[in-house]
Design a protein around this motif. Structure first.
Motif, PDB file in Angstrom:
ATOM      1  N   GLY A  41      -7.901  -2.708   1.336  1.00  0.00           N
ATOM      2  CA  GLY A  41      -8.030  -1.268   1.548  1.00  0.00           C
ATOM      3  C   GLY A  41      -7.270  -0.818   2.790  1.00  0.00           C
ATOM      4  O   GLY A  41      -6.584   0.209   2.769  1.00  0.00           O
ATOM      5  N   ASN A  42      -7.389  -1.593   3.863  1.00  0.00           N
ATOM      6  CA  ASN A  42      -6.662  -1.257   5.091  1.00  0.00           C
ATOM      7  C   ASN A  42      -5.155  -1.336   4.868  1.00  0.00           C
ATOM      8  O   ASN A  42      -4.404  -0.490   5.355  1.00  0.00           O
ATOM      9  CB  ASN A  42      -7.076  -2.186   6.227  1.00  0.00           C
ATOM     10  CG  ASN A  42      -8.459  -1.855   6.757  1.00  0.00           C
ATOM     11  OD1 ASN A  42      -8.968  -0.767   6.555  1.00  0.00           O
ATOM     12  ND2 ASN A  42      -9.070  -2.814   7.419  1.00  0.00           N
ATOM     13  N   ALA A  43      -4.706  -2.350   4.131  1.00  0.00           N
ATOM     14  CA  ALA A  43      -3.273  -2.485   3.855  1.00  0.00           C
ATOM     15  C   ALA A  43      -2.776  -1.319   3.009  1.00  0.00           C
ATOM     16  O   ALA A  43      -1.675  -0.799   3.234  1.00  0.00           O
ATOM     17  CB  ALA A  43      -3.000  -3.808   3.139  1.00  0.00           C
ATOM     18  N   GLU A  44      -3.581  -0.884   2.056  1.00  0.00           N
ATOM     19  CA  GLU A  44      -3.198   0.248   1.216  1.00  0.00           C
ATOM     20  C   GLU A  44      -3.109   1.534   2.033  1.00  0.00           C
ATOM     21  O   GLU A  44      -2.177   2.324   1.859  1.00  0.00           O
ATOM     22  CB  GLU A  44      -4.226   0.418   0.096  1.00  0.00           C
ATOM     23  CG  GLU A  44      -3.873   1.484  -0.899  1.00  0.00           C
ATOM     24  CD  GLU A  44      -4.892   1.574  -2.023  1.00  0.00           C
ATOM     25  OE1 GLU A  44      -5.087   2.692  -2.528  1.00  0.00           O
ATOM     26  OE2 GLU A  44      -5.479   0.543  -2.387  1.00  0.00           O
ATOM     27  N   ILE A  45      -4.043   1.732   2.941  1.00  0.00           N
ATOM     28  CA  ILE A  45      -4.015   2.924   3.802  1.00  0.00           C
ATOM     29  C   ILE A  45      -2.783   2.901   4.696  1.00  0.00           C
ATOM     30  O   ILE A  45      -2.103   3.921   4.875  1.00  0.00           O
ATOM     31  CB  ILE A  45      -5.312   3.016   4.628  1.00  0.00           C
ATOM     32  CG1 ILE A  45      -6.490   3.356   3.711  1.00  0.00           C
ATOM     33  CG2 ILE A  45      -5.181   4.053   5.734  1.00  0.00           C
ATOM     34  CD1 ILE A  45      -7.838   3.280   4.384  1.00  0.00           C
ATOM     35  N   GLU A  46      -2.483   1.747   5.280  1.00  0.00           N
ATOM     36  CA  GLU A  46      -1.303   1.641   6.140  1.00  0.00           C
ATOM     37  C   GLU A  46      -0.020   1.883   5.348  1.00  0.00           C
ATOM     38  O   GLU A  46       0.906   2.531   5.836  1.00  0.00           O
ATOM     39  CB  GLU A  46      -1.259   0.268   6.817  1.00  0.00           C
ATOM     40  CG  GLU A  46      -2.340   0.062   7.856  1.00  0.00           C
ATOM     41  CD  GLU A  46      -2.227   1.029   9.019  1.00  0.00           C
ATOM     42  OE1 GLU A  46      -1.101   1.350   9.446  1.00  0.00           O
ATOM     43  OE2 GLU A  46      -3.285   1.480   9.500  1.00  0.00           O
ATOM     44  N   ALA A  47       0.050   1.372   4.130  1.00  0.00           N
ATOM     45  CA  ALA A  47       1.234   1.581   3.302  1.00  0.00           C
ATOM     46  C   ALA A  47       1.389   3.060   2.958  1.00  0.00           C
ATOM     47  O   ALA A  47       2.506   3.595   2.953  1.00  0.00           O
ATOM     48  CB  ALA A  47       1.136   0.750   2.028  1.00  0.00           C
ATOM     49  N   GLN A  48       0.281   3.723   2.698  1.00  0.00           N
ATOM     50  CA  GLN A  48       0.332   5.148   2.379  1.00  0.00           C
ATOM     51  C   GLN A  48       0.781   5.946   3.602  1.00  0.00           C
ATOM     52  O   GLN A  48       1.593   6.867   3.484  1.00  0.00           O
ATOM     53  CB  GLN A  48      -1.037   5.630   1.917  1.00  0.00           C
ATOM     54  CG  GLN A  48      -1.055   7.067   1.473  1.00  0.00           C
ATOM     55  CD  GLN A  48      -2.446   7.502   1.011  1.00  0.00           C
ATOM     56  OE1 GLN A  48      -3.419   6.796   1.189  1.00  0.00           O
ATOM     57  NE2 GLN A  48      -2.506   8.669   0.415  1.00  0.00           N
ATOM     58  N   LYS A  49       0.286   5.598   4.781  1.00  0.00           N
ATOM     59  CA  LYS A  49       0.710   6.280   6.002  1.00  0.00           C
ATOM     60  C   LYS A  49       2.201   6.078   6.251  1.00  0.00           C
ATOM     61  O   LYS A  49       2.902   7.001   6.652  1.00  0.00           O
ATOM     62  CB  LYS A  49      -0.083   5.768   7.209  1.00  0.00           C
ATOM     63  CG  LYS A  49      -1.485   6.302   7.281  1.00  0.00           C
ATOM     64  CD  LYS A  49      -2.179   5.770   8.525  1.00  0.00           C
ATOM     65  CE  LYS A  49      -3.608   6.240   8.610  1.00  0.00           C
ATOM     66  NZ  LYS A  49      -4.276   5.707   9.818  1.00  0.00           N
ATOM     67  N   ALA A  50       2.683   4.860   6.010  1.00  0.00           N
ATOM     68  CA  ALA A  50       4.103   4.575   6.227  1.00  0.00           C
ATOM     69  C   ALA A  50       4.958   5.353   5.241  1.00  0.00           C
ATOM     70  O   ALA A  50       6.044   5.835   5.586  1.00  0.00           O
ATOM     71  CB  ALA A  50       4.365   3.083   6.090  1.00  0.00           C
ATOM     72  N   ALA A  51       4.483   5.511   4.011  1.00  0.00           N
ATOM     73  CA  ALA A  51       5.247   6.251   3.010  1.00  0.00           C
ATOM     74  C   ALA A  51       5.291   7.745   3.328  1.00  0.00           C
ATOM     75  O   ALA A  51       6.285   8.424   3.045  1.00  0.00           O
ATOM     76  CB  ALA A  51       4.642   6.033   1.626  1.00  0.00           C
ATOM     77  N   GLU A  52       4.216   8.241   3.935  1.00  0.00           N
ATOM     78  CA  GLU A  52       4.155   9.662   4.253  1.00  0.00           C
ATOM     79  C   GLU A  52       4.842  10.015   5.569  1.00  0.00           C
ATOM     80  O   GLU A  52       5.047  11.189   5.858  1.00  0.00           O
ATOM     81  CB  GLU A  52       2.698  10.109   4.300  1.00  0.00           C
ATOM     82  CG  GLU A  52       2.006  10.095   2.957  1.00  0.00           C
ATOM     83  CD  GLU A  52       0.526  10.442   3.059  1.00  0.00           C
ATOM     84  OE1 GLU A  52       0.025  10.590   4.193  1.00  0.00           O
ATOM     85  OE2 GLU A  52      -0.117  10.551   2.010  1.00  0.00           O
TER      86      GLU A  52
END
Length: 70
Positions: free
Chosen positions: A47-58
């Motif tokens: 979940g943390n990795a998914e949140i970080e990936a989403q932040k990086a994409a945005e």
């Protein structure tokens, strides 16, 4: 209510549980608890990795555009 159980009380509870359920049942139960904890930690990490990936994409590139040098 359970503020003053202490070490002797915990040992007594452990012995009673061991006598009631047997060594095999308690060890298999603890194995399942361990698997559950491992799965929970993996889920939190994913979940943390998914949140970080989403932040990086945005994230937007905030560097100014190159202008012709005068």
């Amino acid at each position: 209510m359970f503020n003053n159980i202490g070490l002797p009380g915990l040992l007594l509870i452990a012995v009673v549980v061991l006598v009631l359920f047997g060594k095999g049942k308690v060890s298999s139960l603890m194995g399942e608890v361990g698997k559950g904890i491992t799965a929970f930690k993996k889920g939190v990490g994913d979940g943390n990795a998914e949140i970080e990936a989403q932040k990086a994409a945005e994230a937007k590139d905030v560097t100014p555009a190159d202008k012709e040098k005068v």
